[in-house]
Design an enzyme around this catalytic site. Structure first.
Site, PDB file in Angstrom:
ATOM      1  N   GLY B 482       0.799  -1.219   0.000  1.00  0.00           N
ATOM      2  CA  GLY B 482       0.000   0.000   0.000  1.00  0.00           C
ATOM      3  C   GLY B 482       0.826   1.261   0.000  1.00  0.00           C
ATOM      4  N   GLY B 723      15.390   4.415   3.446  1.00  0.00           N
ATOM      5  CA  GLY B 723      14.062   3.938   3.830  1.00  0.00           C
ATOM      6  C   GLY B 723      13.239   5.086   4.395  1.00  0.00           C
ATOM      7  N   VAL B 724      11.945   5.118   4.043  1.00  0.00           N
ATOM      8  CA  VAL B 724      11.124   6.237   4.517  1.00  0.00           C
ATOM      9  C   VAL B 724       9.842   5.810   5.237  1.00  0.00           C
ATOM     10  CG1 VAL B 724      11.925   7.796   2.705  1.00  0.00           C
ATOM     11  CG2 VAL B 724       9.838   6.485   2.346  1.00  0.00           C
ATOM     12  N   GLY B 725       9.441   4.560   5.127  1.00  0.00           N
ATOM     13  CA  GLY B 725       8.099   4.183   5.573  1.00  0.00           C
ATOM     14  C   GLY B 725       7.886   4.185   7.069  1.00  0.00           C
ATOM     15  N   GLU B 726       8.855   3.703   7.821  1.00  0.00           N
ATOM     16  CA  GLU B 726       8.654   3.579   9.257  1.00  0.00           C
ATOM     17  C   GLU B 726       8.935   4.857  10.054  1.00  0.00           C
ATOM     18  OE1 GLU B 726      11.284   0.123   9.220  1.00  0.00           O
ATOM     19  OE2 GLU B 726       9.805  -0.904  10.459  1.00  0.00           O
TER      20      GLU B 726
END
Lengths: 164, 770
Positions: B482, B723-726
């Site tokens: 998503g 990484g950017v999501g967390e």
């Protein structure tokens, strides 16, 4: 073998098409749409009317299809996400949702789109506060709502300008 | 619907840094995208799970006769019917169905398969289990007391990772020891000790977990599931069923939200054993009540910090003790103390460190890996205490942080050496955007917090293929959960080949059809799959240019690729369609295919200062600063977030709008944990059964959110991406707690900052002053 369950007759319009169905009396409007008509765009999540994922329009008003019996939709008119795009053209809300990044996992999107359509149908130039209020029955866990509000604002502007 | 998508087409030209619309957006907006709950298989039965009503009890007997007599029921399975095989990531401590003992409310005890959902529900309710309730431990503290019941009496017999530290109810522990903390604390001018607690919170994905298991000729178990990690499910299912992994095909369906809640096997194994038993496909869709009772939510933590500071505001030493409530099984918990220690150290230069974190079994559901696992809890403690110390020393919280943050070339807590550190820029930008230091209205307050996080490594591989129509297929084992990461991957791949991004079709997450991937977890998808896609693109590009050079009678070095054509640089009229090159390749040797792989380089660290670590360093670390403005109602203690700013180092923003979406979504989830969300328990009994008992943020609760993307390229990410999501979910609880203190002078050290806690803290302050 399963025992035969009693069935009730339901005649209704879904996305402008007339359907006459025999459904078990305990089936919800959501069951009717998904299991009997194969319209899988409407999603089930909480199953108790608090998350808005199953929002459809009943005679133009948003309702949670998971807490309404299918039989109660007799004689009524239902709009689902499948009824939003016309002749292969996305509804301005759909286009704005995609363009603005208002969709991530997308599970809330069909319900969100219909709540937004219900708003714009009666209030073509909503304030941000009106948008927030109208979408407060629809949970979204991915987007933080910011881009959903952006998309509704953009779609309203385009609809008002008549550009679609 | 070609006309309909015209508005979604991106203009030609470079794709990196462009906010192209996500590739699955059209299908999601029209209701055609298929999620797990939409997948059916011909001839399938419906499964249902009977679950334990007790946190801890001995199973005396199970009577399945009434269930079996229910019309429409085909089979009932109990734990005793299955071979005793255990699963678990670092310690194999869990069986598919409970055997003899139940260890949490909601644990699967038996399962039924029936012709209809209604029959399955009825039969599951008719399974008669006689239980002898046993004493339960409901907190890590209780579980560590002498004489506490062991959650797993036979824990010594379980297969576990050799480096995993276990003892009784301890199922994992990690430490960082650096310098001489006792001397450091003794030499400090001030030592501050504070205790922080958090409660469990749920990923609250809208789509419940679903699996459809079917045995297909020639003996392949095919499972459709909305799992984030099909390859882990493949291994676990092969183990549990005693079949080779090559015979297990796990296909990830569309996923309606995951956030780490769909990493570990949750329903696939039960569907698979039922399908094996009945010889027909079986589908199980969990209910929300099951999701709140028996999933993998975020751990409750209790954190004690002792921080030694010199008079001038320099931190010299820190001791931290943290307990994670693991619940009744290991799952992700044994590996997470390792992550917690790195966040507890914080992004600060501290010469003397003694940090330990411990996961402890209790008789609750298995807490797990919710987006940035342990991050929000640890950052809440660290960053609340930073503010508390600054105010005790009468220092500005921003200045206090700037005095202590890590900088270029500094060493991290476990000895990793940082390259460029953009934290000062992040702090200054976030502070400026919130109007730090400006006069405020009564009951309004501003808070700052910062943290750091990893880009999880792990291997990725992709297959690529060019088609005669000039389009491409990219097959990755990574699922799209998503975030839009696979759209970013398609951008990266298309950019290298001069293709419009819409010409890339993604095939994803099928354990027999797509190559191995470490999976959609840990902020790694764009990073790792993007790198593998670059390798595949480079290979296929070489092949394309080689053939095109023949056709165009030009040197390879003179050729370029753009808009689906190969052209000769300087004479663009000399060109050939990509499709024609593909056709030539098909005649010559069967077409244009390539593969690409990526394994994140190991990040060096000092092995002698850590123990029990499974994540000893943060790869391609990202640094972030958050700033919040809140207003507190002094009568009710209700906190409302008004404005929120995130300044985050993303390395390179491949698709800025997708990144903003991650930031906004992460912030709002973080605000939920900060202010309202909790899975309430009475003892070991959960009290939350659906969204009606769980206060998720709604549209009207959301503040104005500003995302500031800092681009300090990482060494190893595609185009420098990190990484950017967390990260966006880590810092909000701390930023909000600090803003609440600024607003009303009340310090709340327990999450969530519920109105009653805020009121109590305000009253305590007044009483203290009186």
């Amino acid at each position: 073998m399963l025992p035969r369950t009693r069935r009730v007759r339901v005649a209704l319009d879904v996305n402008g098409r007339r359907h006459v169905l025999q459904i078990p009396p305990h089936h919800t409007l959501l069951d009717l749409l998904r299991a009997h008509l194969g319209l899988l765009g409407t999603k089930e999540s909480c199953g108790e009317g608090v998350c808005g994922a199953c929002t459809v329009l009943l005679d133009g008003r948003p309702i949670n299809a998971c807490v309404m019996l299918g039989a109660s939709a007799h004689g009524r008119s239902v709009t689902t996400v499948e009824g939003l795009s016309q002749d292969g053209t996305l509804h301005p809300l759909q286009l704005a949702f995609v363009e603005c990044g208002a969709i991530q996992c997308g599970y809330c999107t069909p319900g969100m789109l219909l709540s937004a359509k219900a708003l714009l149908d009666v209030c073509p130039a909503p304030s941000d506060e009106q948008i927030r209020q109208s979408l407060s029955g629809n949970l979204c866990r991915c987007t933080g709502f910011v881009k959903i509000i952006d998309a509704v604002r953009l779609a309203a502007r385009r609809l008002a300008a008549g550009s679609g | 619907m070609a006309a309909a998508t015209d508005g979604l087409r991106s203009p030609a030209g470079p794709l990196i840094g462009r906010s192209v619309p996500r590739l699955d957006g059209f299908h999601k907006a029209t209701g055609r995208f298929a999620y797990g709950t939409d997948v059916v298989v011909a001839g399938m039965l419906h499964g249902r799970v009977a679950r334990s009503p007790y946190p801890h009890a001995r199973i005396r007997a199970i009577d399945t006769s009434a269930a079996l007599a229910t019309p429409g029921v085909v089979a009932v399975v109990t734990g005793r019917d299955l071979p005793e095989r255990r699963f678990g990531a670092l310690v194999k401590d869990e069986t598919v169905l409970a055997v003899d003992v139940v260890r949490y409310v909601g644990q699967p005890v038996a399962a039924v398969a029936a012709l209809a959902v209604e029959a399955a529900i009825e039969a599951a309710a008719r399974i008669a289990v006689e239980y002898d309730p046993l004493p339960a431990v409901d907190t890590p503290e209780a579980a560590l007391r002498a004489g506490a019941p062991l959650v797993h009496e036979a824990w010594t017999t379980y297969v576990a990772h050799p480096q995993l530290i276990r003892a009784g109810n301890v199922c994992g522990a990690a430490t960082i020891a650096k310098g001489d903390p006792s001397r450091g604390l003794a030499d400090a001018d001030h030592v501050f000790e504070d205790v922080f607690t958090t409660e469990p919170v749920h990923q609250a994905y809208l789509e419940p977990r679903v699996a459809i298991a079917a045995w297909e000729p020639p003996g392949v178990l095919t499972v459709h599931s909305n799992t984030q990690l099909p390859f882990e499910a493949q291994t676990v299912l092969a183990d549990l069923l005693g079949i080779p992994p090559g015979r297990v095909r796990v296909i990830t369906t569309g996923i309606g939200g995951a956030f780490g809640g769909k990493l570990r096997v949750g329903v696939e194994h039960i569907a698979a054993v039922l399908a094996q038993r009945v010889g027909r496909p079986v589908r199980i869709v969990l209910t929300m009540a099951e999701e709140f009772a028996a999933a993998y939510p975020r751990h409750a933590m209790r954190i004690t910090l002792r921080t030694g500071v010199r008079r001038d505001g320099t931190i010299v030493a820190k001791e931290a003790h943290a307990l994670l409530d693991a619940g009744a099984f290991g799952g992700s918990s044994p590996g997470l103390p390792s992550v917690a220690t790195l966040v507890l150290a914080g992004p600060y230069r501290i010469p003397h460190l003694s940090i330990e974190a411990t996961s402890v079994y209790t008789h609750k559901q298995n807490f797990g890996s919710y987006r940035a696992p342990t991050g929000p809890q640890c950052a809440f403690a660290v960053e609340s205490q930073m503010d508390m110390i600054a105010r005790r020393l009468r220092l500005d919280p921003l200045e206090f942080r700037l005095r202590n943050i890590v900088r270029d070339g500094d060493e991290g807590p476990s000895g990793q050496v940082f390259g460029k550190v953009s934290l000062e820029a992040a702090l200054r930008k976030a502070a400026a955007a919130i109007g730090w230091g400006h006069r405020r209205q009564p009951h309004h307050g501003k808070g700052l917090a910062c943290s750091w996080w990893t880009t999880t490594g792990g291997p990725s591989a992709v297959y690529a293929r060019l088609h005669a129509d000039g389009t491409a297929t990219l097959a990755t084992g990574c699922a799209e959960i998503g975030t839009g990461a696979l759209t970013a991957v398609a951008q990266i791949f298309a950019d290298d080949l001069g293709l419009p991004v819409e010409n890339v079709t993604l095939i994803s997450a099928d354990t027999l059809a797509t190559p191995y991937d470490h999976g959609a977890q840990g902020s790694r998808s764009t990073f790792a799959v993007g790198n593998a896609a670059r390798a595949a693109a480079a290979d296929i590009r070489r092949q394309v240019l080689g053939l095109a050079a023949e056709v165009l009678e030009a040197r390879v070095s003179d050729l370029g690729l753009r808009d689906g054509r190969v052209y000769v640089r300087g004479t663009p009229s000399r060109q050939v369609e990509l499709g024609d090159v593909v056709r030539l390749a098909m005649q010559r040797h069967g077409g244009l295919v390539s593969s690409g792989t990526f394994v994140a380089p190991a990040t060096p660290y000092k092995t002698d200062c850590v123990s029990g670590h499974f994540y000893p360093a943060f790869h391609a670390p990202s640094f972030h600063a958050h700033a919040a403005e809140v207003v507190v109602d002094p009568e009710t203690g209700t906190v409302r977030a008004l404005r929120y700013v995130v300044a985050q180092d993303v390395g390179k923003a491949i698709n800025p709008r997708l990144i903003e979406g991650q930031i906004e979504g992460g912030v709002v989830q973080g605000l939920g944990q900060a202010l309202r969300e909790r899975i309430a328990y009475q003892g070991a009994y959960p009290l939350v059964h659906n969204f009606s008992d769980y206060a998720l943020p709604r549209c009207g609760d959301v503040p104005q959110i500003t995302s500031i993307l800092i681009e300090e390229p990482s060494d190893s990410g595609p185009h420098g991406a990190r990484g950017v999501g967390e990260p966006p979910i880590i810092t909000p609880p701390a930023a909000i707690a600090n803003a609440v203190h600024d607003a009303v002078g009340a310090r709340v050290t327990d999450l969530p900052l519920s109105p009653e806690r805020v009121l109590r803290a305000m009253r305590g302050r007044l009483e203290g002053a009186a």
